[in-house]
Design an enzyme around this catalytic site. Structure first.
Site, mmCIF file in Angstrom:
data_model
loop_
_atom_site.group_PDB
_atom_site.id
_atom_site.type_symbol
_atom_site.label_atom_id
_atom_site.label_comp_id
_atom_site.label_asym_id
_atom_site.label_seq_id
_atom_site.Cartn_x
_atom_site.Cartn_y
_atom_site.Cartn_z
ATOM 1 C CG ASN A 32 -1.435 6.929 2.671
ATOM 2 O OD1 ASN A 32 -1.107 5.868 3.168
ATOM 3 N ND2 ASN A 32 -1.477 8.032 3.384
ATOM 4 C CG ASP A 33 -0.689 11.336 2.512
ATOM 5 O OD1 ASP A 33 -1.649 10.732 2.062
ATOM 6 O OD2 ASP A 33 -0.699 11.923 3.598
ATOM 7 N NE ARG B 61 -3.430 13.641 10.008
ATOM 8 C CZ ARG B 61 -4.535 13.690 10.760
ATOM 9 N NH1 ARG B 61 -4.453 13.711 12.073
ATOM 10 N NH2 ARG B 61 -5.719 13.725 10.177
ATOM 11 C CD1 TRP C 177 -2.859 4.275 5.445
ATOM 12 C CD2 TRP C 177 -3.423 3.399 7.427
ATOM 13 N NE1 TRP C 177 -2.310 5.061 6.430
ATOM 14 C CE2 TRP C 177 -2.644 4.546 7.657
ATOM 15 C CE3 TRP C 177 -3.885 2.683 8.536
ATOM 16 C CZ2 TRP C 177 -2.327 5.007 8.926
ATOM 17 C CZ3 TRP C 177 -3.565 3.133 9.808
ATOM 18 C CH2 TRP C 177 -2.797 4.285 9.999
ATOM 19 C CD1 TRP D 293 -0.972 2.308 2.314
ATOM 20 C CD2 TRP D 293 -2.808 1.733 1.166
ATOM 21 N NE1 TRP D 293 -1.869 3.356 2.396
ATOM 22 C CE2 TRP D 293 -3.002 3.041 1.695
ATOM 23 C CE3 TRP D 293 -3.835 1.168 0.399
ATOM 24 C CZ2 TRP D 293 -4.166 3.768 1.502
ATOM 25 C CZ3 TRP D 293 -4.997 1.902 0.198
ATOM 26 C CH2 TRP D 293 -5.157 3.181 0.738
ATOM 27 C CD GLN E 155 2.458 8.380 5.643
ATOM 28 O OE1 GLN E 155 1.667 8.056 6.504
ATOM 29 N NE2 GLN E 155 3.734 8.610 5.907
#
Ligand code: FRU
Length: 497
Positions: A34-35, A162, A59, A32, A51
């Site tokens: 992400n960002d 964050r 995730w 996986w 990520q």
């Protein structure tokens, strides 16, 4: 074996074959993604972290994956750089950024930890941490966390604090992070430091005032075209007319930076993309002064991919941002042009009814269609098409809208398949540049005044392109295949970054 070594061993043993991946969009080696994180230039190379949860296609405990490029287009996968392996980041190494310091590459990220309260209930705390490296391997500093949640003013959320983005002005480092105020509204907080280790709180750079979603994730702040731009990715955002349809949406707040009060005086707020798959963008500045943005080409609510595919998540093409005449333009990086082969061009071509054109087909393309003239009311383009599948864009002239439809792209989940985009800047002609890879399309309207990004996991043999028009349209069409094979490349781009 450390957690990081374990992750990298797993990555090596489970690396997805190139043939199963997009051609020029970053994906994780396995698992996986992400960002985008730590998008930066270090010792002349472009670094991109992200990520990463290598162990599954959903995730999970967040690591930082890592890849590197000479030109934003061709990427080399590197070992993951961070694993959640300390007390202060045991619940994840969340998003952050990177900066080149004297001789080192500094990563600033969010360490997430869970603490037990006196009454035994659990509390999540997010704090900012530092790791230093050489472009390949990184170590977390002993002073971590370098920004404690306690440093925030009273009432600010310690649970939602964050995604630090760091930059340097003169001798001072600055950092913006996403946060929530007492009312649970999103805000961006600003900190300063001389050495990246000791930080002082400065201000709330901008806040939501109940207008743009809830928590503001992944801020980025930079000057452009005489203004300052704050990019944020608000969660839980309601649609407003033709804008902000994604729930988790990315927006740009454009205005003047009041340096005395460390506050952005916002003048304009715009959607960064109108498609279904675009979130958490981050930017860097090249040595030649270009501001380049990359985003996660996916959305939190629609993780759709074929079940057998071992990787999940793609990045957009890096896009150059420009701010001119009150418009924020996005264009694919110019380096992409070196990878264009097999040009096919039609000038002043009349199209009426349904047609395909010799040479205009394929799944990995840079295709520009310019609508010049004609008495048509509707003009459609069908991509990734065969008898069974297609994804389409339909331009409706009177309404000045483009309607996207991926219902028949091979989707086996009940997710959003249709979306409309209102064209804001009406010109004599309409220019549509489609950047297609195996599983995605990024549309740049009128030189990137608006963009529309969406994924589709259509079987590879659907490679026709079809045009349809209710009456007559006169168009220019320019098509290139995008190829990263050595023979598809014209010279080295290293110098230009
Ligand atoms: C945005 C985000 C960030 C966070 C990260 C966790 O997509 O929620 O705010 O740091 O993803 O993976």
């Amino acid at each position: 074996m450390t957690d990081l070594e374990k992750a990298n061993k797993y990555q090596e043993e489970n690396r997805t074959d190139k043939s199963e991946k997009p051609v020029f969009h970053v994906t994780p080696p396995t698992g996986w993604m992400n960002d985008p994180n730590g998008f930066s230039i270090f010792q002349g190379k472009v670094h991109l972290f992200y990520q990463y949860h290598p162990y599954g296609d959903v995730w999970g405990p967040m690591h930082w994956g890592h890849c590197v490029s000479d030109d934003f287009v061709k990427w080399e996968e590197l070992p993951a750089a961070l694993a959640p392996d300390t007390d202060y980041d045991a619940a994840g190494c969340f998003s952050g950024s990177a900066i080149e310091t004297e001789g080192a590459h500094a990563l600033v990220y969010t360490g997430v930890m869970e603490k037990e309260r006196a009454d035994k209930t659990k509390e999540t705390i997010q704090q900012q941490c530092l790791a230093i490296g050489d472009g390949f391997s990184y170590h977390k500093v002993t002073e971590n966390p370098v920004i404690l949640a306690e440093q925030l003013p009273d009432g600010f959320s310690r649970e939602d604090f964050r995604d630090p983005k760091v930059w340097k002005e003169n001798e001072t480092y600055y950092l913006v992070a996403g946060n929530k105020n007492e009312k649970q509204d999103g805000q961006v907080v600003l900190f300063a430091s001389e050495d990246l280790k000791t930080w002082r709180y400065l201000s709330v750079l901008a806040d939501n005032r109940g207008k743009y979603g809830k928590m503001w994730e992944c801020p980025d702040f930079f000057p452009l075209g005489g203004k300052h731009i704050l990019i944020v990715s608000p969660q839980d955002m309601q649609a407003d007319g033709a804008e902000f349809h994604n729930g988790n949406q990315s927006a740009a707040l454009i205005g003047e930076y009041d340096r005395k009060n460390y506050h952005l005086q916002e003048e304009q707020v715009v959607s960064l993309d109108y498609g279904t798959d675009f979130y958490a963008p981050q930017t860097l500045e090249t040595k030649d002064g270009r501001r380049i943005m990359i985003a996660w080409m996916q959305s939190w609510d629609m993780n759709i991919k074929p079940a057998e595919q071992k990787w999940n998540g793609m990045m957009t093409i890096p896009r150059q941002l420009q701010y001119k005449n009150n418009v924020l333009y996005q264009q694919p990086v110019k380096e992409l042009e070196s990878y264009r082969t097999e040009p096919v061009v039609y000038w002043d071509r009349e199209i009426s009814g349904t047609c395909r054109l010799p040479g205009i087909r394929g799944r990995v393309l840079d295709l520009t269609v310019e609508l010049l003239d004609g008495d048509y009311q509707e003009f459609s383009i069908f991509l990734a098409k065969n008898e069974r599948y297609h994804t389409s864009f339909r331009y409706i002239r009177a309404a000045q809208t483009i309607e996207f439809d991926r219902t028949r792209c091979g989707m086996v989940r009940d997710v959003v398949c249709q979306r409309s985009m209102k064209i804001k800047r009406t010109e004599e002609t309409l220019k549509l540049r489609f950047l297609m890879d195996k599983y995605s399309v990024e549309l740049f309207v009128n030189d990137g005044a608006q963009t529309f990004t969406s994924t589709f996991y259509t079987p590879a043999d659907a490679e026709d392109i079809e045009f349809a028009c209710d009456k007559k349209a006169v168009v220019n069409i320019e098509k290139y295949t995008v190829s990263l094979d050595e023979n598809g490349r014209e010279g080295d781009q290293l110098e230009k970054i």
